[in-house]
Design a protein around this motif. Sequence first.
Motif, short mmCIF file in Angstrom:
data_model
loop_
_atom_site.label_atom_id
_atom_site.label_comp_id
_atom_site.label_asym_id
_atom_site.label_seq_id
_atom_site.Cartn_x
_atom_site.Cartn_y
_atom_site.Cartn_z
N ASN A 90 -6.89 4.87 11.63
CA ASN A 90 -6.26 3.87 10.77
C ASN A 90 -4.97 3.35 11.37
OD1 ASN A 90 -8.38 4.35 9.10
ND2 ASN A 90 -7.24 5.65 7.68
N ILE A 91 -4.63 2.13 10.97
CA ILE A 91 -3.50 1.41 11.55
C ILE A 91 -2.45 1.11 10.48
CG2 ILE A 91 -4.94 0.38 13.37
CD1 ILE A 91 -5.18 -2.14 11.61
N ASP A 92 -2.62 1.74 9.30
CA ASP A 92 -1.85 1.30 8.13
C ASP A 92 -0.57 2.10 7.89
OD1 ASP A 92 -2.81 3.76 7.07
OD2 ASP A 92 -4.50 2.77 6.08
N ASN A 93 -0.30 3.10 8.72
CA ASN A 93 0.95 3.88 8.62
C ASN A 93 1.01 4.78 7.38
OD1 ASN A 93 3.31 4.00 10.43
ND2 ASN A 93 4.50 3.56 8.59
N LEU A 94 -0.09 4.95 6.64
CA LEU A 94 0.00 5.68 5.37
C LEU A 94 0.09 7.20 5.54
CD1 LEU A 94 -2.30 3.55 3.03
CD2 LEU A 94 0.21 3.70 3.05
N HIS A 95 -0.37 7.74 6.67
CA HIS A 95 -0.13 9.18 6.88
C HIS A 95 1.36 9.45 7.04
CE1 HIS A 95 -4.28 10.41 6.89
NE2 HIS A 95 -4.59 9.57 7.86
N GLN A 96 2.03 8.60 7.80
CA GLN A 96 3.48 8.76 7.95
C GLN A 96 4.16 8.61 6.57
OE1 GLN A 96 1.46 6.97 9.91
NE2 GLN A 96 2.26 6.67 11.98
N ALA A 97 3.72 7.61 5.81
CA ALA A 97 4.33 7.37 4.49
C ALA A 97 4.11 8.55 3.55
CB ALA A 97 3.76 6.09 3.88
N SER A 98 3.05 9.34 3.77
CA SER A 98 2.76 10.47 2.88
C SER A 98 3.55 11.71 3.26
CB SER A 98 1.26 10.80 2.93
OG SER A 98 0.94 11.48 4.14
N GLY A 99 4.25 11.69 4.40
CA GLY A 99 5.10 12.83 4.76
C GLY A 99 4.83 13.45 6.11
N PHE A 100 3.82 12.99 6.82
CA PHE A 100 3.61 13.48 8.19
C PHE A 100 4.72 12.94 9.10
CE2 PHE A 100 -0.64 14.48 6.78
CZ PHE A 100 -1.12 15.42 7.68
N ALA A 101 5.29 13.79 9.93
CA ALA A 101 6.19 13.31 10.97
C ALA A 101 5.40 12.41 11.91
CB ALA A 101 6.77 14.49 11.74
N ALA A 102 6.05 11.38 12.43
CA ALA A 102 5.35 10.40 13.27
C ALA A 102 4.65 11.07 14.45
CB ALA A 102 6.33 9.34 13.77
N GLU A 103 5.29 12.11 15.02
CA GLU A 103 4.66 12.76 16.19
C GLU A 103 3.44 13.60 15.80
OE1 GLU A 103 7.79 13.47 15.11
OE2 GLU A 103 8.29 15.58 15.46
N HIS A 104 3.20 13.77 14.51
CA HIS A 104 2.03 14.51 14.06
C HIS A 104 0.93 13.59 13.51
CE1 HIS A 104 4.99 18.07 13.72
NE2 HIS A 104 4.43 18.02 14.91
N ALA A 130 0.83 -1.21 0.00
CA ALA A 130 0.00 0.00 0.00
C ALA A 130 0.86 1.27 0.00
CB ALA A 130 -0.93 0.00 1.21
N ARG A 131 0.51 2.21 -0.86
CA ARG A 131 1.16 3.53 -0.92
C ARG A 131 0.10 4.59 -0.66
NH1 ARG A 131 4.41 0.61 -0.27
NH2 ARG A 131 6.14 -0.11 -1.54
N PRO A 132 0.51 5.76 -0.16
CA PRO A 132 -0.47 6.82 0.12
C PRO A 132 -1.33 7.14 -1.10
CG PRO A 132 1.68 7.42 0.98
CD PRO A 132 1.89 6.17 0.17
N GLY A 133 -2.61 7.39 -0.86
CA GLY A 133 -3.53 7.76 -1.92
C GLY A 133 -3.67 9.27 -2.02
N ARG A 134 -4.63 9.71 -2.86
CA ARG A 134 -4.80 11.16 -3.07
C ARG A 134 -5.23 11.86 -1.80
NH1 ARG A 134 -8.71 10.49 -8.10
NH2 ARG A 134 -9.15 8.62 -6.87
N GLY A 135 -6.06 11.19 -1.00
CA GLY A 135 -6.49 11.79 0.26
C GLY A 135 -5.30 12.02 1.19
N HIS A 136 -4.46 11.00 1.35
CA HIS A 136 -3.27 11.15 2.20
C HIS A 136 -2.37 12.26 1.68
CE1 HIS A 136 -4.28 6.76 2.69
NE2 HIS A 136 -4.13 7.08 3.95
N ARG A 137 -2.20 12.30 0.34
CA ARG A 137 -1.26 13.27 -0.23
C ARG A 137 -1.79 14.70 -0.13
NH1 ARG A 137 -1.29 10.32 -5.44
NH2 ARG A 137 -0.31 12.17 -6.35
N ALA A 138 -3.10 14.85 -0.27
CA ALA A 138 -3.70 16.19 -0.11
C ALA A 138 -3.49 16.68 1.32
CB ALA A 138 -5.19 16.14 -0.44
N LEU A 139 -3.71 15.82 2.30
CA LEU A 139 -3.51 16.23 3.70
C LEU A 139 -2.04 16.55 3.95
CD1 LEU A 139 -5.84 13.73 5.62
CD2 LEU A 139 -6.37 16.04 4.79
N ALA A 140 -1.15 15.77 3.37
CA ALA A 140 0.29 16.03 3.55
C ALA A 140 0.68 17.38 2.96
CB ALA A 140 1.11 14.89 2.94
N SER A 141 0.05 17.75 1.85
CA SER A 141 0.33 19.06 1.24
C SER A 141 -0.10 20.19 2.19
CB SER A 141 -0.42 19.22 -0.08
OG SER A 141 -0.01 18.25 -1.01
#
Length: 245
Positions: free
Chosen positions: A100-114, A75-86
């Motif tokens: 969610n438990i899939d780690n995809l927000h972190q994978a999209s560029g959010f720092a883990a503490e965020h 799994a890679r970040p989708g458009r929703g994850h990427r929009a939020l990361a922007s």
Amino acid sequence: SGVERLGDMIAEAKTIVPFTGAGISTECGIPDFRSPGGIWTRYRPIEFGEFVASQDARDESWRRRFAMEEIFAAARPGRGHRALASLYRAGKIPAVITQNIDNLHQASGFAAEHVIELHGNTTYARCIGCGQAYQLDWVKRRFIEDGAPNCTVCDEPVKTATISFGQMMPEEEMQRATALSRACDLFIAIGSSLVVWPAAGFPMMAKNAGARLVIINREPTEQDDIADLVIRHDIGETLGPFVGN
Ligand code: OAD
Ligand code: ZN
């Protein structure tokens, strides 16, 4: 249209807090829980008490997790994850609250503490006794030899680092999510049926504290009636226009 109004609300907001559910990750190949074909249409949940009490339940729990291994690994970040990361990089979003438990927000560029994970993370494991973290590869090797393993430190069961029904919510995450919900001026619930509590309390909490509430979900949710804007449409299509640099 809904997307135009969302664009205006995002432009006007100082502090946006997104709150995500499984629907943001379905375009990444991860099934949600309650749609047709969702996890809970195929399996009955294994509650925490059963996991603690029964080796069979622990074995079944790990069999289910390993059956999903390729889906999570690919799994890679989708458009929703990427929009939020922007919007995060633009300074509009201080942190994301996720079920969610899939780690995809972190994978999209959010720092883990965020990334405030209300229901934990399935990409690693923890001892339910002492909290020792384990990699899934280690669990897999032990599982193949001997079934669901126990901790090498304290001999209590090792579980995915997720929160099961019947398990305590993580205290610090609950506190941080509460503070963020109360402090934002725009709260966007994305891809959640909003039926699982206490997580589902945050949209309402934000609204009661004075934020505007937007709900993006293709099916009606429990809290549509208190939202300022409901976009009953695909998440990737709705948030795709907000994917920036
Ligand atoms: P649900 O499966 O309950 O809800 C996901 C929602 O996303 C559904 O209402 C779908 O209609 C919608 N959806 C799916 N794909 C979409 C898409 N591409 N565009 C728009 N909408 C889409 O999942 P959650 O609300 O996240 O907790 O579930 C909450 C909790 O229940 C989970 O964290 C998990 C589960 O049991 C625990 O296990 C503790
Ligand atoms: Zn332990």
